[in-house]
Design a protein around this motif. Structure first.
Motif, PDB file in Angstrom:
ATOM      1  N   GLY A  74       0.798  -1.206   0.000  1.00 13.50           N
ATOM      2  CA  GLY A  74       0.000   0.000   0.000  1.00 13.50           C
ATOM      3  C   GLY A  74       0.842   1.271   0.000  1.00 13.50           C
ATOM      4  N   GLU A  75       0.150   2.400   0.004  1.00 12.68           N
ATOM      5  CA  GLU A  75       0.831   3.687  -0.002  1.00 12.68           C
ATOM      6  C   GLU A  75       1.399   4.004   1.379  1.00 12.68           C
ATOM      7  OE1 GLU A  75       1.466   5.333  -2.612  1.00 12.68           O
ATOM      8  OE2 GLU A  75       0.152   4.263  -4.025  1.00 12.68           O
ATOM      9  N   TYR A  76       2.420   4.837   1.397  1.00 17.48           N
ATOM     10  CA  TYR A  76       3.017   5.282   2.658  1.00 17.48           C
ATOM     11  C   TYR A  76       2.018   6.159   3.398  1.00 17.48           C
ATOM     12  CZ  TYR A  76       6.519   7.015   5.934  1.00 17.48           C
ATOM     13  OH  TYR A  76       7.215   7.320   7.071  1.00 17.48           O
ATOM     14  N   ASP A  77       1.835   5.919   4.698  1.00 14.89           N
ATOM     15  CA  ASP A  77       0.857   6.630   5.503  1.00 14.89           C
ATOM     16  C   ASP A  77       1.573   7.495   6.541  1.00 14.89           C
ATOM     17  OD1 ASP A  77      -1.331   7.536   6.890  1.00 14.89           O
ATOM     18  OD2 ASP A  77      -1.812   5.603   7.810  1.00 14.89           O
ATOM     19  N   ASP A  78       1.517   8.811   6.352  1.00  9.56           N
ATOM     20  CA  ASP A  78       2.177   9.722   7.289  1.00  9.56           C
ATOM     21  C   ASP A  78       1.602   9.611   8.698  1.00  9.56           C
ATOM     22  OD1 ASP A  78       3.915  10.779   5.386  1.00  9.56           O
ATOM     23  OD2 ASP A  78       2.464  12.291   4.736  1.00  9.56           O
ATOM     24  N   ALA A  79       0.319   9.210   8.796  1.00 14.92           N
ATOM     25  CA  ALA A  79      -0.319   9.097  10.110  1.00 14.92           C
ATOM     26  C   ALA A  79       0.246   7.948  10.923  1.00 14.92           C
ATOM     27  CB  ALA A  79      -1.830   8.931   9.942  1.00 14.92           C
ATOM     28  N   SER A  80       1.017   7.078  10.289  1.00 14.65           N
ATOM     29  CA  SER A  80       1.616   5.948  10.998  1.00 14.65           C
ATOM     30  C   SER A  80       2.992   6.270  11.565  1.00 14.65           C
ATOM     31  CB  SER A  80       1.709   4.732  10.059  1.00 14.65           C
ATOM     32  OG  SER A  80       0.425   4.229   9.769  1.00 14.65           O
ATOM     33  N   VAL A  81       3.378   7.543  11.510  1.00 14.92           N
ATOM     34  CA  VAL A  81       4.597   8.002  12.162  1.00 14.92           C
ATOM     35  C   VAL A  81       4.173   8.689  13.453  1.00 14.92           C
ATOM     36  CG1 VAL A  81       6.661   9.436  11.984  1.00 14.92           C
ATOM     37  CG2 VAL A  81       5.735   8.308   9.947  1.00 14.92           C
ATOM     38  N   LEU A  82       4.554   8.118  14.598  1.00 15.05           N
ATOM     39  CA  LEU A  82       4.034   8.560  15.893  1.00 15.05           C
ATOM     40  C   LEU A  82       5.147   8.932  16.865  1.00 15.05           C
ATOM     41  CD1 LEU A  82       1.443   5.687  16.444  1.00 15.05           C
ATOM     42  CD2 LEU A  82       1.011   7.913  15.400  1.00 15.05           C
ATOM     43  N   ASP A  83       4.837   9.896  17.725  1.00 18.14           N
ATOM     44  CA  ASP A  83       5.711  10.229  18.849  1.00 18.14           C
ATOM     45  C   ASP A  83       5.178   9.491  20.071  1.00 18.14           C
ATOM     46  OD1 ASP A  83       7.666  12.015  17.802  1.00 18.14           O
ATOM     47  OD2 ASP A  83       6.125  13.570  17.652  1.00 18.14           O
ATOM     48  N   LEU A  84       5.925   8.516  20.558  1.00 21.36           N
ATOM     49  CA  LEU A  84       5.522   7.729  21.714  1.00 21.36           C
ATOM     50  C   LEU A  84       6.330   8.152  22.937  1.00 21.36           C
ATOM     51  CD1 LEU A  84       5.305   4.180  20.093  1.00 21.36           C
ATOM     52  CD2 LEU A  84       3.553   5.953  20.232  1.00 21.36           C
ATOM     53  N   ASP A  85       5.707   8.015  24.083  1.00 20.39           N
ATOM     54  CA  ASP A  85       6.379   8.364  25.327  1.00 20.39           C
ATOM     55  C   ASP A  85       7.607   7.478  25.524  1.00 20.39           C
ATOM     56  OD1 ASP A  85       6.950   8.347  28.316  1.00 20.39           O
ATOM     57  OD2 ASP A  85       5.340   9.835  28.203  1.00 20.39           O
ATOM     58  N   ARG A  86       8.703   8.094  25.845  1.00 18.89           N
ATOM     59  CA  ARG A  86       9.965   7.368  26.013  1.00 18.89           C
ATOM     60  C   ARG A  86       9.843   6.242  27.043  1.00 18.89           C
ATOM     61  NH1 ARG A  86      15.755   9.091  25.643  1.00 18.89           N
ATOM     62  NH2 ARG A  86      16.933   7.869  27.164  1.00 18.89           N
ATOM     63  N   SER A  87       8.979   6.438  28.048  1.00 18.01           N
ATOM     64  CA  SER A  87       8.854   5.449  29.117  1.00 18.01           C
ATOM     65  C   SER A  87       8.376   4.097  28.606  1.00 18.01           C
ATOM     66  CB  SER A  87       7.902   5.954  30.201  1.00 18.01           C
ATOM     67  OG  SER A  87       6.588   6.120  29.693  1.00 18.01           O
ATOM     68  N   ILE A  88       7.672   4.093  27.466  1.00 20.19           N
ATOM     69  CA  ILE A  88       7.201   2.837  26.890  1.00 20.19           C
ATOM     70  C   ILE A  88       8.373   1.919  26.556  1.00 20.19           C
ATOM     71  CG2 ILE A  88       6.031   1.818  24.878  1.00 20.19           C
ATOM     72  CD1 ILE A  88       4.301   4.308  24.744  1.00 20.19           C
ATOM     73  N   PHE A  89       9.501   2.529  26.223  1.00 13.50           N
ATOM     74  CA  PHE A  89      10.661   1.769  25.778  1.00 13.50           C
ATOM     75  C   PHE A  89      11.677   1.523  26.884  1.00 13.50           C
ATOM     76  CE2 PHE A  89       8.792   3.976  22.261  1.00 13.50           C
ATOM     77  CZ  PHE A  89       8.802   3.055  21.226  1.00 13.50           C
ATOM     78  N   GLU A  90      11.359   1.977  28.081  1.00 13.90           N
ATOM     79  CA  GLU A  90      12.296   1.818  29.183  1.00 13.90           C
ATOM     80  C   GLU A  90      12.018   0.545  29.972  1.00 13.90           C
ATOM     81  OE1 GLU A  90      13.185   6.562  30.053  1.00 13.90           O
ATOM     82  OE2 GLU A  90      11.873   5.424  31.409  1.00 13.90           O
ATOM     83  N   VAL A  91      13.058  -0.090  30.395  1.00 14.09           N
ATOM     84  CA  VAL A  91      12.978  -1.269  31.254  1.00 14.09           C
ATOM     85  C   VAL A  91      13.676  -0.917  32.560  1.00 14.09           C
ATOM     86  CG1 VAL A  91      13.566  -3.705  31.519  1.00 14.09           C
ATOM     87  CG2 VAL A  91      13.026  -2.796  29.248  1.00 14.09           C
TER      88      VAL A  91
END
Length: 225
Positions: A74-91
């Motif tokens: 499919g086509e590239y979707d700009d809406a699928s580029v997201l800023d996520l909270d850094r804490s989601i990636f922290e362990v």
């Protein structure tokens, strides 16, 4: 033997996409005789259009075909580029810089427990920008290759797939990911993992941790359904 349902297929290929200049093609990835694409035909491991073009081919036959954007990722979707909270990636309060860095692909998990592959675009003090588009979104795929082997899949091979496994493919293109190549049956080898999209729920409420990623990225391959 001709390629048909439940056949084990092995193939070498080169995958090209359109280059910057009209009529120019750019090599994205390939599977070699030493590290071929392998998959079980007819089980949804590949994009339907890929299987449509491979159906009926025999061992030793060459192939060359194109899959348009709408039949690929499919086509590239700009809406699928997201800023996520850094804490989601922290362990344990720490960001694993060996995994979460610009350009790497990390698996996330959405609210429904679905695994989603995301490419890290940027890491800041507060956010991690991720791109959920498949690496080949917006691309027309040009395949050129040769069938190396066609045979009946063994009961063990079929059973492993029923248990959630994939082949060891290269490119053929679905939209999930296992195997050891790119497009074909998905994977984290020379090719890529899945496509995945967040939907309305987004990934911001998803999870990330030791059980949500495996420390490796994926390339730009096509992947399983």
């Amino acid at each position: 033997m001709k390629i048909t349902a439940n056949n084990f297929v092995s193939a070498e290929y080169e995958l090209f996409v359109n280059g910057e200049n009209a009529g120019e093609l750019e090599l994205m990835e390939k599977a070699t005789p030493e590290q071929p694409l392998t998959f079980i035909f007819g089980l949804g491991m590949m994009l339907p259009k890929f299987e449509e073009n491979m159906f009926g081919l025999e061992e030793g036959q060459t192939f060359e075909f194109t899959i348009n954007t709408e039949d690929a990722y499919g086509e590239y979707d700009d809406a699928s580029v997201l800023d996520l909270d850094r804490s989601i990636f922290e362990v344990d309060g720490n960001l694993d810089a060996e995994v979460v860095f610009e350009g790497n692909v990390v698996p996330l998990m959405d609210n429904e427990g679905n695994r989603i592959n995301a490419q890290v675009v940027e890491v800041t003090d507060k956010h991690v920008k991720v791109d959920l588009n498949h690496p080949l979104a917006g691309e027309t795929l040009h395949f050129k290759g040769k069938v190396l082997e066609v045979r009946e899949a063994t009961e063990q091979e079929l059973a492993s797939l029923q248990g959630g496994g994939c082949g060891s493919g290269g490119c053929g293109c679905g939209s999930g990911g296992c195997g050891s190549g790119g497009c074909g049956s998905g994977s984290c080898g020379d090719g890529g993992c899945g496509s995945g999209s967040c939907g309305d729920g987004g990934c911001g409420d998803g999870s990330y941790g030791d059980d949500a990623y495996s420390g490796g990225g994926c390339g730009s391959g096509c992947g399983c359904h």
